[in-house]
Design an enzyme around this catalytic site. Sequence first.
Site, PDB file in Angstrom:
ATOM      1  N   ASP A   1     -52.322   8.011   3.838  1.00 12.28           N
ATOM      2  CA  ASP A   1     -51.941   8.026   5.374  1.00 12.28           C
ATOM      3  C   ASP A   1     -51.929   6.461   5.940  1.00 12.28           C
ATOM      4  OD1 ASP A   1     -52.183   8.608   8.043  1.00 12.28           O
ATOM      5  OD2 ASP A   1     -54.065   9.188   8.019  1.00 12.28           O
TER       6      ASP A   1
ATOM      7  N   LYS B   1     -48.566  15.327  -0.711  1.00 15.14           N
ATOM      8  CA  LYS B   1     -49.827  15.504  -0.212  1.00 15.14           C
ATOM      9  C   LYS B   1     -50.028  16.086   1.026  1.00 15.14           C
ATOM     10  CE  LYS B   1     -54.845  14.141  -0.223  1.00 15.14           C
ATOM     11  NZ  LYS B   1     -55.614  12.930  -0.222  1.00 15.14           N
ATOM     12  N   TRP B   2     -49.975  17.385   1.288  1.00 15.01           N
ATOM     13  CA  TRP B   2     -49.775  17.935   2.622  1.00 15.01           C
ATOM     14  C   TRP B   2     -51.146  18.163   3.160  1.00 15.01           C
ATOM     15  CZ3 TRP B   2     -45.234  20.244   4.695  1.00 15.01           C
ATOM     16  CH2 TRP B   2     -45.471  20.888   5.855  1.00 15.01           C
ATOM     17  N   ASP B   3     -51.706  17.553   4.127  1.00 11.06           N
ATOM     18  CA  ASP B   3     -53.216  17.535   4.690  1.00 11.06           C
ATOM     19  C   ASP B   3     -53.213  18.301   6.079  1.00 11.06           C
ATOM     20  OD1 ASP B   3     -55.834  17.057   4.688  1.00 11.06           O
ATOM     21  OD2 ASP B   3     -55.330  14.622   4.131  1.00 11.06           O
TER      22      ASP B   3
ATOM     23  N   CYS C   1     -53.851  19.805   0.690  1.00 13.95           N
ATOM     24  CA  CYS C   1     -55.312  19.383   1.132  1.00 13.95           C
ATOM     25  C   CYS C   1     -55.455  19.563   2.559  1.00 13.95           C
ATOM     26  CB  CYS C   1     -55.109  17.772   1.041  1.00 13.95           C
ATOM     27  SG  CYS C   1     -56.570  16.797   1.517  1.00 13.95           S
TER      28      CYS C   1
ATOM     29  N   ASP D   1     -62.859  15.853  -0.645  1.00 16.14           N
ATOM     30  CA  ASP D   1     -62.641  14.541  -0.280  1.00 16.14           C
ATOM     31  C   ASP D   1     -64.029  13.900  -1.145  1.00 16.14           C
ATOM     32  OD1 ASP D   1     -60.430  14.546   1.294  1.00 16.14           O
ATOM     33  OD2 ASP D   1     -61.493  14.686   3.003  1.00 16.14           O
TER      34      ASP D   1
END
Length: 778
Positions: free
Chosen positions: A365, A474-476, A522, A544
Amino acid sequence: MIFENNGLFRLDTANTSCWFRVTRFGHLEHIHYGVRLAEQDPEGLALKRTAMYGSSVLYDESDPLYCLDTMALEWSGIGRGDYRHSPAEIKMPDGSFACDFVYRRHRIVSGSVPMETLPSAAGGSGDCDTLEITMEDVSNRVELLLYFTAYWQTDVITRRAVLVNRNGNPLVIRRLMSMMTDLPDEGFRLVTFDGGWIKEAHRHERPLQYGLYVNESTTGTSSNRHNPGFLLAEKEAGETHGRVYGFNLVYSGNHYGAVELSAQDIVRVQTGISPHCFEWTLNSGERFETPEAVMTFSPDGFNGVSAHFHDFVNSHIVRGGWKGKERPVLINNWEAHFFKFNRRKLLSLARRAKRLGIEMFVLDDGWFGKRNDDRAGLGDYTVNLKKLPGGMPRFAKKIRRMGMRFGLWFEPEMVNPDSGLYRAHPEWAVATPGKTPLLGRNQLALDLCNPAVRDYIVENVSRILDEAEIDYVKWDMNRHLSDAYSPLLQNQGEFFHRYIIGLYDVLTRIFRPRPHILLESCSSGGNRFDLGMLCFSPQIWASDDTDPIERLNIQGGLSYLYPLSAMGAHVSEAPHQQTLRETPLSTRFNAACFGCLGYEMDLKYLTRVQKKEIAVQIAFYKAHRATFQYGRFSRLPAMRGNKVHWLCAAPDGGEAVAGYFQTQAAAAEGAETLPLAGFEPDSVYTVETRAQSLFIKRFGGLVKHILPVSLNPDGIVLRTVGRFYCLKDCVERYECRGDMLNAGLRLNNQFIGSYYNDKTRLLGDFGSQLYVIKKHQA
């Protein structure tokens, strides 16, 4: 294989059978689900109806012993004498809730039958057969199609339902489960996997008693509160023995699993979409399909069921270019930098990672818009040129020139009010008219029911993926859904399900044309760890929480339902950000090995001995990666409550790695055994401890007792020595036959307050060791 003979259906896999038959009134009567049976007369297993219970309501006066409430069924309705929890609550076209679906016809096809709106398991003609049974509520002219697909090699049966309205008037679905089955009670314990943020998937069990037990999510996702998967185990079942049934759902939204023990000791199991705020109008000629449910059985305990689930996921759920492939070791910059980074810091971290043997660099991020904290920027896709001069393609090229793959973090389903997107399209955010929308992590959810929103996400994410030639995503998704409302829907009872359909549409459009991209899903960790997401993302960020002692519960819980190849697991700095627990570097690695390995720390501050240790760790993982990710995983019983034992055996039986974990040290530990299982009795094996370092800092003032001079344990001398020198833990080596391994290996003593030497295992609190077991070649 699926067979039908005079109304008896037999669904066989390699080791299991599911039998049911059509009754004289057209209902599907459950006969057997369990070990595989040879073809024979089913009466010996059929639930008997030779006497009628008091207060029973008869289905038909021609048969005084036919009462749906006391029968074992594969589907049931409402208003026809069955007062147990129904899989369907439908306001039928005639205005009533009474529904009675009876058999009309069936067909058996080779292979699986794809779904129109949802992902499902995939199998070819050599993998599985599918039974389609058409049921009908005659008075309302409404059809129910029940699908059963038997996967031969993995011992799994999938089930789903499709409702078809052939009436001229609409009907309203309030609840429609994917599957229902009735089982005779075996003194069952119900096992679920529950928790919350940073404590996902903890195993909980309770004995089944009369009444209804519900395992449900209402957060808009499959949730970290209650995973969709659950188990039923006979009273004496354990990890390696006993009859266990497993159930799961290929779905990423609100789910509902229910287990009900009736007064007649029949256990009703069902799973599907949660009825929470669900209402779906089905007009004339329309169809509604439920998500696909998954069920399996093993007489070999929890490990047996896990083996079936693991093989099924790897063979029939995961798809695309990364199916069956070994996953790269990655470095993620999040815990090293949070939002405070620039190109110089990132490239420095990447160079250090490359020298240690890491194969992929992931930028988390903070790379876009005004994303300097979590209060702004979500929804915008303009690269922050102050942090990344030259843009993303130029930065990605620098990473690739180092010889590493490049991955990038996205959170496309969310928007910050402080963003260009929100200022341009506030109507795209999920909000209830007349109410202030609720924030979670300073963000709102985007309305994926809206095609324009989906197009915006697909266009922008795809552009960045292609421009920068991204290898990994990474798809949050960092909040639960609230304010469930879409102005595009006339019926807001459809919102939660249509959101998930919209998500699947976005994922399909982005990633199916780009099968080379490794997608890791994620959602604040494991908030959306389910089979639906695994149809798109071969691996999911488990939590996490990177504290390895917590990860024993998290990864251990997930392992009952999902393979290690699906679990993202990272080594981080200690004390850990989530628990403040100080754990050894060796244990952080040893736990993360049982998954897809990554590192998440600032390598800049590592000492020389720590860097050397991490390089050795990575080389070890690469050498045994196929075994960790695709081997047969087992949880082995521990003799003491402060121990956890895991085992991964290579598919060809040539090697295995056993994990020994100590959650807390006990004074003067007695003799210890490393439990092992599954080795060929007559084969010869070598067992050796993986060598690992013991850092001087951990021993504090104790070091003065082994030095010829007294030194300050926090002084410059020992701190300097500790940067360049370390001790080595005990290494044991044995050569023995498989029958001895299966009996359990007796280990050297732990440190017990005295008598340190190179044969003593120095574990302490949170210590662990890995044991490599190699089969001798014939």
